[in-house]
Design an enzyme around this catalytic site. Sequence first.
Site, PDB file in Angstrom:
ATOM      1  N   GLY A   1      38.130  22.806  38.078  1.00 52.32           N
ATOM      2  CA  GLY A   1      38.771  23.356  36.620  1.00 52.32           C
ATOM      3  C   GLY A   1      40.102  23.531  36.741  1.00 52.32           C
TER       4      GLY A   1
ATOM      5  N   GLY B   1      41.893  30.824  35.931  1.00 50.37           N
ATOM      6  CA  GLY B   1      40.773  31.675  36.561  1.00 50.37           C
ATOM      7  C   GLY B   1      39.890  31.920  36.765  1.00 50.37           C
ATOM      8  N   LYS B   2      39.579  30.413  38.235  1.00 49.31           N
ATOM      9  CA  LYS B   2      38.503  30.430  39.361  1.00 49.31           C
ATOM     10  C   LYS B   2      38.677  31.911  39.628  1.00 49.31           C
ATOM     11  CE  LYS B   2      40.342  26.152  40.230  1.00 49.31           C
ATOM     12  NZ  LYS B   2      41.492  26.081  39.323  1.00 49.31           N
TER      13      LYS B   2
ATOM     14  N   GLU C   1      65.419  11.951  16.116  1.00 44.79           N
ATOM     15  CA  GLU C   1      64.159  12.998  16.395  1.00 44.79           C
ATOM     16  C   GLU C   1      64.086  13.133  14.172  1.00 44.79           C
ATOM     17  OE1 GLU C   1      62.810  14.958  18.441  1.00 44.79           O
ATOM     18  OE2 GLU C   1      64.853  14.295  20.593  1.00 44.79           O
TER      19      GLU C   1
HETATM   20  P1  ADP Z   1      43.412  29.381  39.694  1.00 46.55           P
HETATM   21  O1  ADP Z   1      42.164  30.367  40.705  1.00 46.55           O
HETATM   22  O2  ADP Z   1      42.469  28.985  38.653  1.00 46.55           O
HETATM   23  O3  ADP Z   1      44.436  28.678  39.883  1.00 46.55           O
HETATM   24  P2  ADP Z   1      43.621  32.269  39.138  1.00 46.55           P
HETATM   25  O4  ADP Z   1      42.604  32.730  38.941  1.00 46.55           O
HETATM   26  O5  ADP Z   1      44.555  32.536  40.250  1.00 46.55           O
HETATM   27  O6  ADP Z   1      43.307  30.680  38.442  1.00 46.55           O
HETATM   28  O7  ADP Z   1      44.628  33.132  38.219  1.00 46.55           O
HETATM   29  C1  ADP Z   1      45.840  33.160  37.825  1.00 46.55           C
HETATM   30  C2  ADP Z   1      46.183  33.956  36.495  1.00 46.55           C
HETATM   31  O8  ADP Z   1      46.515  33.492  35.553  1.00 46.55           O
HETATM   32  C3  ADP Z   1      45.111  35.289  36.925  1.00 46.55           C
HETATM   33  O9  ADP Z   1      45.764  36.030  37.742  1.00 46.55           O
HETATM   34  C4  ADP Z   1      45.509  35.964  35.260  1.00 46.55           C
HETATM   35  O10 ADP Z   1      46.801  36.980  35.566  1.00 46.55           O
HETATM   36  C5  ADP Z   1      45.675  35.049  34.520  1.00 46.55           C
HETATM   37  N1  ADP Z   1      44.308  33.892  34.397  1.00 46.55           N
HETATM   38  C6  ADP Z   1      43.700  33.290  34.494  1.00 46.55           C
HETATM   39  N2  ADP Z   1      42.680  33.227  33.550  1.00 46.55           N
HETATM   40  C7  ADP Z   1      42.332  34.129  32.970  1.00 46.55           C
HETATM   41  C8  ADP Z   1      41.122  34.554  32.107  1.00 46.55           C
HETATM   42  N3  ADP Z   1      40.352  34.078  31.623  1.00 46.55           N
HETATM   43  N4  ADP Z   1      41.434  35.830  31.639  1.00 46.55           N
HETATM   44  C9  ADP Z   1      42.222  36.901  31.911  1.00 46.55           C
HETATM   45  N5  ADP Z   1      43.314  36.047  32.568  1.00 46.55           N
HETATM   46  C10 ADP Z   1      44.002  34.760  33.332  1.00 46.55           C
HETATM   47 ZN    ZN Z   2      61.823  10.494  20.693  1.00 49.55          ZN
END
Ligand code: ADP
Ligand code: ZN
Length: 678
Positions: A247, A252-253, A471
């Site tokens: 993704g 949130g992975k 615009e």
């Molecule tokens: P990825 O690993 O997909 O790049 P992260 O898991 O590191 O993303 O997410 C970064 C931050 O974004 C998390 O620490 C959290 O604070 C926020 N976040 C992302 N997805 C969610 C979710 N589904 N629910 C709550 N917080 C989220």
């Molecule tokens: Zn324009």
Amino acid sequence: MADQNKPQNGGTSNNKNRNNKNKMPRVNLTWIYVIIAVALGYLFFAGGDMDSSSTASKNVTYTEFKQYVEQGYANKIVASKDEGTVKMYVKPEHIRDVFKAGVEQTGKQPFVQAEFPSADKLDDFVTAQQELGNFKGELSYKRTNDTFMQVFWNIFPLLAIIFVWIFIMRRMGSGGMGGMGGIFNVGRSRAQLVEKGGENESKITFKDVAGQASAKQEVQEIVEFLKNPQKFTDLGGKIPKGALLVGPPGTGKTLLAKAVAGEADVPFFSMSGSDFVEMFVGVGASRVRDLFRQAKEKAPCIIFIDEIDAVGRARANNAMMGGNDERESTLNQLLTEMDGFGTNSGVIIMAATNRADILDKALLRAGRFDRQIHVDLPDLNERKAVFKVHLKPIKVDQALDIDLLARQTPGFSGADIANVCNEAALIAARHGKQSVGKEDFIAAVDRIVGGLEKKTKVMTEEEKRTIALHEAGHATISWNLQYANPLIKVTIVPRGRALGAAWYLPEERQITTREQMLDEMCATLGGRAAEELFTGHISSGAMNDLERVTKQAYGMIAYMGMSDALPNLCYYNQNEYAWQRPYSEATAKLIDEEVKRMIAEQYERAKQLLLEKQEGHHALADLLVEREVIYAEDVEKIFGKRPWVSRTEELLTEETPEEPESTENSETPDNPEKPEIH
Ligand code: ADP
Ligand code: ZN
């Protein structure tokens, strides 16, 4: 005017930074070996006695030595008791007698060397010769200390090289380790370990992951297994060794993988794929080995590898680009390790990537990452849930409407939303407020989409007028076309690199029809059309509009089979490095012509519509010059209510969250986008 491309979300740019760190020139370990070998070679040939380098010497018997001294050849006599040898330096005038060669060949201080029977005898002999006048110098003894110093000076350069090497290794190996033993740890994995009672324990559970219902459901099985492996193995079942979370960044992975560990109450090793790829050859593979060794000790546990594409890219599928041996050997080691441990060892590997398609096929085979879990950008209802999670620690206004926030943030990832909440709190604090209100959130969203407002940018009246006309052109057309994205607001306040902007709320749809694309294209061209019609000039301000339109037209014609001349044909080429087009010259020409034709048609359409709505357009432009920011309500006053209801509005009134999308649709390129500004 100078319209800005949609800014990338925070996650993406973070990723880029992270990757850049690893683009430093790579110092190959072999080079260091070569340097050391050369140094050793130098020492070997030049080493030994420091004074022998340019002078001749000759080994003689003790008797011969005595003869030389008796004949008065000796200039200086040096004995070494430890070695039992004595050196006699030959007087310059007798060099030819001893060596049968001139000073040119022997050097200034040639000597003969002999073993002496005992120190006493040597002493007596030399003293006798001194009394006889055959030898005028002194007998001196070389101390062991000198030898020691010589040895020291010989190995000193080597020590220096090793020292420098350690220094370099430390520098590269820094970032976490520090302290002692940097050099011995390059091959160690630098995985971050989160475990129960550990220093960085932070228990994350599924509650902390908002939305992502289907992904959560899929990883639930992994949790079950970690909690109770017996249940599965007793039945002869095999649990996947790895799951791949696919993704966009910030969805949130990592959070999900941590939540799995939290739910199952097992240790969590986390490492980024780019950590494996170091400057030294062989380091990556040994880090993989070390990571798995550590993990096996802590089993059951979870290994999380972020950005696995850094190591897992398909191996040299293109000879032209050259292979990357280090990455390949790291990948091979990873594959070996994954094959090497049994399904019941209790180690589960989760990896994250935003591009599953570029991963090596071997990684995705059964028994490795055979399970792909899609973690997509949150939809409207999911965004609401994410907001709820991140609003918890923030002191918000009673009247804050979370629905509105969710609606204003299409295309935002979870990380973006977390960012919005934080930014809003900062803005509120800057204004000395007691709680964070709606305006603060809106300001935060605008800032994240469009960059900082630049109120100080100097503009002439005429420039301002041109920008307003441009615009207003976008706004007029998008308001009056059924399928164009609904407008949120129009500004002529410079922001980021853009001089002005019309902000839209893109519909969140899984498929886009040709009509929708054409209407959007027409609206995007509306800026330049208005300039041409009403100022008589065209300006540089439309460049981004034109770029966007050209790309879209090309996509529609070459990839989506949407033109009459090339119906139902997709020339999409998945291979990143393909230089060859999958179509003939004639088709290339046809595509170019069709792109031109499509854009010309829409431009004409935009001009027609603007002429029709000229009055309203001018009123809008005047209002813009006056107020600098106008909202959808103002546009509505001028043109009247739009007769079409947008799908976003419909969605909001729906009770149930959307069904997870079906597989046919999952690959449509039309993910929800951030608010667009043209
Ligand atoms: P990825 O690993 O997909 O790049 P992260 O898991 O590191 O993303 O997410 C970064 C931050 O974004 C998390 O620490 C959290 O604070 C926020 N976040 C992302 N997805 C969610 C979710 N589904 N629910 C709550 N917080 C989220
Ligand atoms: Zn324009």
